[in-house]
Design an enzyme around this catalytic site. Structure first.
Site, mmCIF file in Angstrom:
data_model
loop_
_atom_site.group_PDB
_atom_site.id
_atom_site.type_symbol
_atom_site.label_atom_id
_atom_site.label_comp_id
_atom_site.label_asym_id
_atom_site.label_seq_id
_atom_site.Cartn_x
_atom_site.Cartn_y
_atom_site.Cartn_z
ATOM 1 N N CYS A 183 -4.195 -2.550 -16.763
ATOM 2 C CA CYS A 183 -3.277 -3.518 -16.165
ATOM 3 C C CYS A 183 -3.627 -4.920 -16.662
ATOM 4 C CB CYS A 183 -3.382 -3.468 -14.642
ATOM 5 S SG CYS A 183 -2.250 -4.610 -13.841
ATOM 6 N N ARG B 221 -13.273 -7.998 -9.240
ATOM 7 C CA ARG B 221 -12.832 -8.415 -7.910
ATOM 8 C C ARG B 221 -14.051 -8.401 -7.005
ATOM 9 N NH1 ARG B 221 -10.669 -6.166 -3.160
ATOM 10 N NH2 ARG B 221 -9.360 -7.707 -2.148
ATOM 11 N N ARG C 258 -6.587 -10.738 1.942
ATOM 12 C CA ARG C 258 -5.798 -9.527 2.180
ATOM 13 C C ARG C 258 -6.153 -8.982 3.544
ATOM 14 N NH1 ARG C 258 -6.829 -5.734 -3.156
ATOM 15 N NH2 ARG C 258 -5.796 -7.015 -4.705
ATOM 16 N N GLU D 25 -4.434 -3.592 -0.561
ATOM 17 C CA GLU D 25 -3.463 -4.485 -1.173
ATOM 18 C C GLU D 25 -2.187 -4.634 -0.356
ATOM 19 O OE1 GLU D 25 -2.261 -5.392 -5.745
ATOM 20 O OE2 GLU D 25 -3.849 -4.009 -5.198
#
Length: 354
Positions: free
Chosen positions: A262, A271, A301, A306
């Site tokens: 991605c 992350r 978040r 997500e």
């Protein structure tokens, strides 16, 4: 030449950058490593109307062969210039301070993705290549030592008791994500996929999920520096072990850093996140917290992931950027930002008489 596709995600970066001109030039091309095409790359944006980006790479070649689409899209998403170069830095000694031990942090987790040279990425990887990556890692991981030593569990033929334990530990990745399906990442499921974890369950590797390898360091509490130190050792160990097995390294591009399927994960692919209670900010308003995090280069978040929404007062706070910053910079940003949010949260609790 294939007909120009009807891109359902009209506001996506794909809709903006896959022009008729680019399509006519590139749609007939098939990549060498995985036989990937532009049509396969943009499948999510064509099938769904909710994509922000909407494109995946099927192999390292995709980024070069379809550069007319990928380059401007990546530059826009990550806010980098056309001549930018990426620098990696995993030196834990350069990190100053840590998350305030008084902050109500439940857990810390830092993950990166890595891809082995010569193999396709998940959206395009062939069945043989996928099994090859698994065999490589399975053999390499048997040689991990010290606190990184553990066991690889293949999804295929997994014992039910083992499966349940991995579910209870929240380690197991499962099939059924519509995006991953549309992007071609769930072909031949569950063959060639698996999970490694060390004895302490603080070092994990997901094999052949969204990336060939997702390397994860995690533990309870807020020792971000310690978690990063273990991650750095872990990445080095995985890299060295894989290289010893096959003589290949991780895919690394001087412009885009570590290659991921991605494009949003290019660069560090990192992350770094904590789960923290922010009752003051919750009372002040989630929208205000989001705006504050934007300023601090953080991403809030809900704690269910997500798209899981928000539950209670616990937030997952992570670095927003991936590309254009080193790993050390991103971890430092996260530590400093979390400390700022905690200090402000105490003031907001007073303000709201909590």
């Amino acid at each position: 030449m294939a007909a120009f596709p009807d891109i359902k995600s009209t506001h996506s970066l794909v809709a903006k950058h896959v022009t008729k001109e680019a399509w006519d030039k590139l749609s007939g091309h098939v990549t060498k490593t995985a036989g990937f095409t532009l049509a396969k790359a943009i499948a999510c944006a064509v099938q769904f109307d909710n994509q922000h980006v909407g494109i995946y790479a099927g192999d390292g070649d995709s980024y070069k062969d379809f550069a007319d689409v990928f380059d401007p899209l990546i530059q826009e998403y990550h806010g980098i210039t056309a001549d930018a170069k990426h620098t990696s830095d995993m030196d834990v000694e350069k990190i100053t301070g840590n998350v305030n031990p008084k902050a109500p942090v439940h857990s810390t987790r830092i993950r990166v993705g890595r891809s082995i040279e010569g193999y396709g990425l998940s959206p395009g990887i062939t069945k043989e290549q996928r099994l090859g990556v698994e065999a490589l890692f399975s053999s390499a991981s048997g040689k991990f030592s010290g606190d990184l030593a553990g066991k690889y569990y293949a999804l295929t033929g997994m014992d039910e008791a083992v499966r349940q334990q991995l579910v209870d530990d929240h380690f197991l990745f499962v099939s059924g994500d519509p995006n991953l399906k549309a992007a071609g990442m769930e072909r031949d499921w569950p063959e060639g996929r698996g999970i490694f974890h060390n004895t302490d369950k603080t070092f994990l590797v997901w094999v052949n999920e969204e990336d060939q390898l997702r390397i994860i360091s995690m533990e309870k509490g807020g020792d971000v520096k310690g978690v990063f130190a273990r991650l750095a050792r872990g990445i080095q160990t995985v890299g060295d072990s894989v290289h010893a097995e096959c003589g290949k390294g991780f895919m690394l591009d001087e412009k885009y850093g570590y290659v991921h399927s991605c494009p949003t994960n290019l660069g560090t692919g990192m992350r770094a996140s904590v789960h923290i209670d922010l009752p003051g900010w919750t009372k002040e308003g989630v929208d205000k917290l989001k705006a504050r995090c934007e300023v601090l280069a953080l991403q809030p978040r809900g704690t269910r992931g997500e798209s899981g929404g928000q539950t209670g007062i616990t937030y997952d706070i992570s670095n927003k950027h991936r590309l254009g910053y080193s790993e050390v910079q991103l971890v430092q940003t996260m530590i400093d930002g979390v400390n700022t949010l905690y200090t402000e949260d105490l003031a907001l609790q007073k303000k709201h008489g909590m």
